[in-house]
Design an enzyme around this catalytic site. Sequence first.
Site, mmCIF file in Angstrom:
data_model
loop_
_atom_site.group_PDB
_atom_site.id
_atom_site.type_symbol
_atom_site.label_atom_id
_atom_site.label_comp_id
_atom_site.label_asym_id
_atom_site.label_seq_id
_atom_site.Cartn_x
_atom_site.Cartn_y
_atom_site.Cartn_z
ATOM 1 N N ASP A 131 43.003 49.968 35.328
ATOM 2 C CA ASP A 131 41.729 50.188 34.638
ATOM 3 C C ASP A 131 41.988 50.420 33.153
ATOM 4 O O ASP A 131 43.068 50.876 32.769
ATOM 5 C CB ASP A 131 41.055 51.460 35.175
ATOM 6 C CG ASP A 131 40.264 51.210 36.452
ATOM 7 O OD1 ASP A 131 40.070 50.057 36.845
ATOM 8 O OD2 ASP A 131 39.840 52.209 37.058
ATOM 9 N N ARG A 158 40.209 41.530 34.339
ATOM 10 C CA ARG A 158 38.818 41.928 34.592
ATOM 11 C C ARG A 158 38.164 42.118 33.222
ATOM 12 O O ARG A 158 38.692 42.829 32.372
ATOM 13 C CB ARG A 158 38.800 43.243 35.368
ATOM 14 C CG ARG A 158 37.404 43.765 35.612
ATOM 15 C CD ARG A 158 37.401 45.247 35.955
ATOM 16 N NE ARG A 158 38.204 45.579 37.108
ATOM 17 C CZ ARG A 158 38.667 46.818 37.329
ATOM 18 N NH1 ARG A 158 38.411 47.807 36.489
ATOM 19 N NH2 ARG A 158 39.393 47.069 38.385
#
Length: 311
Positions: A136, A188
């Site tokens: 992340d 992402r």
Amino acid sequence: MLDRIYRASVLGVAGRKPIEQLVRSRAWSVAQRFVAGESSASAIAAVQELARDGILSNLDLLGEFVDNVDAANEFAEKILAIQNEAAAAGIRPYLSVKLSSVGQGQAVEYGEDLGYLNARRIVGNARRLGGFVCLDMEDHLRVDQTLQQFRALVAEFGHESVGTVLQSYLYRSEADRSDLDDLRPNLRIVKGAYLEPGSVAMPVKADVDASYRRLVYAHLKAGNYVNVATHDPSIIDDAKMFVLSHGIPKTQFEFQMLYGIRRDLQKSLAAEGFTVRVYLPYGRDWYAYFSRRIAERPANVMFVLRGMMRG
Ligand code: FDA
């Protein structure tokens, strides 16, 4: 600009200890819309339920910055355990990790970074189990180190086992994307969820959205795998048009959304034959994650207040 003011106000209020205590004690029933339970068993049950609608999952054990070695190692052990537990339940262990939660920034013997050492164990385990780990992206102060560590992890374990995130609100992200191209990285793309200063992040939503589209299109055109992580229907429609008009196969990208947000859209995209993956957070440390979701949308504040009054 108003978005930024709203986000700053919510995150500012949410950061106060008495508010945290109040929300933690009264809002768990509301938080469950965004968080798939406090235990790994409830997370695995949620994965299985999504699978019935043809939707894949991305497990996220909730936890943020920790400032001591034992806590970071303990958190890493819990992540290794959920990888093993998922695999034992017949689920591909695909998960996300915040490097700050496993010790990023804490130097251990020989000056090595604890977050990186723990990430190696987690990505190594993912590779052994045929799983995947997405690093992340947190606040802008961590981007350099996260990208350096990502580069080293891809070199060791391959881009099939580890990916990361770029945030379209950061001015630097387009340059970061092209710098990473040699890795053929699985990325992402998100808009960005942190409260960042105007010196590093675009203050105007239309600019963030335009930057988002450019990042997705550039990464697809470069032949790389893209996780289009947004609930924004116009971006999703444009991405569908882009892949169609450029002959990009459905195997080169997927749509990703957060647990509990736009379930209707998740299901309809899956029914159209697109790969859809839901980011599925679980665990006892849900407060910071929950605050960011509330800060994204004014209507959510009313939703929380109504839930707390009932609750
Ligand atoms: P936008 O905020 O423009 O919202 C578009 C529409 O989506 C809204 O109009 C509304 O209908 C719906 N919506 C969006 N947020 C909602 C909410 N909270 N509640 C209800 N409806 C909502 N960020 C980050 O900084 N680092 C990261 O690693 C990640 N990882 C990540 C993974 C995945 C799978 C997703 C989907 C998102 C992230 N994010 C993230 C969060 C991301 O940066 C961003 O804050 C949110 O996705 C909200 O932005 P949207 O792209 O959905 O667009």
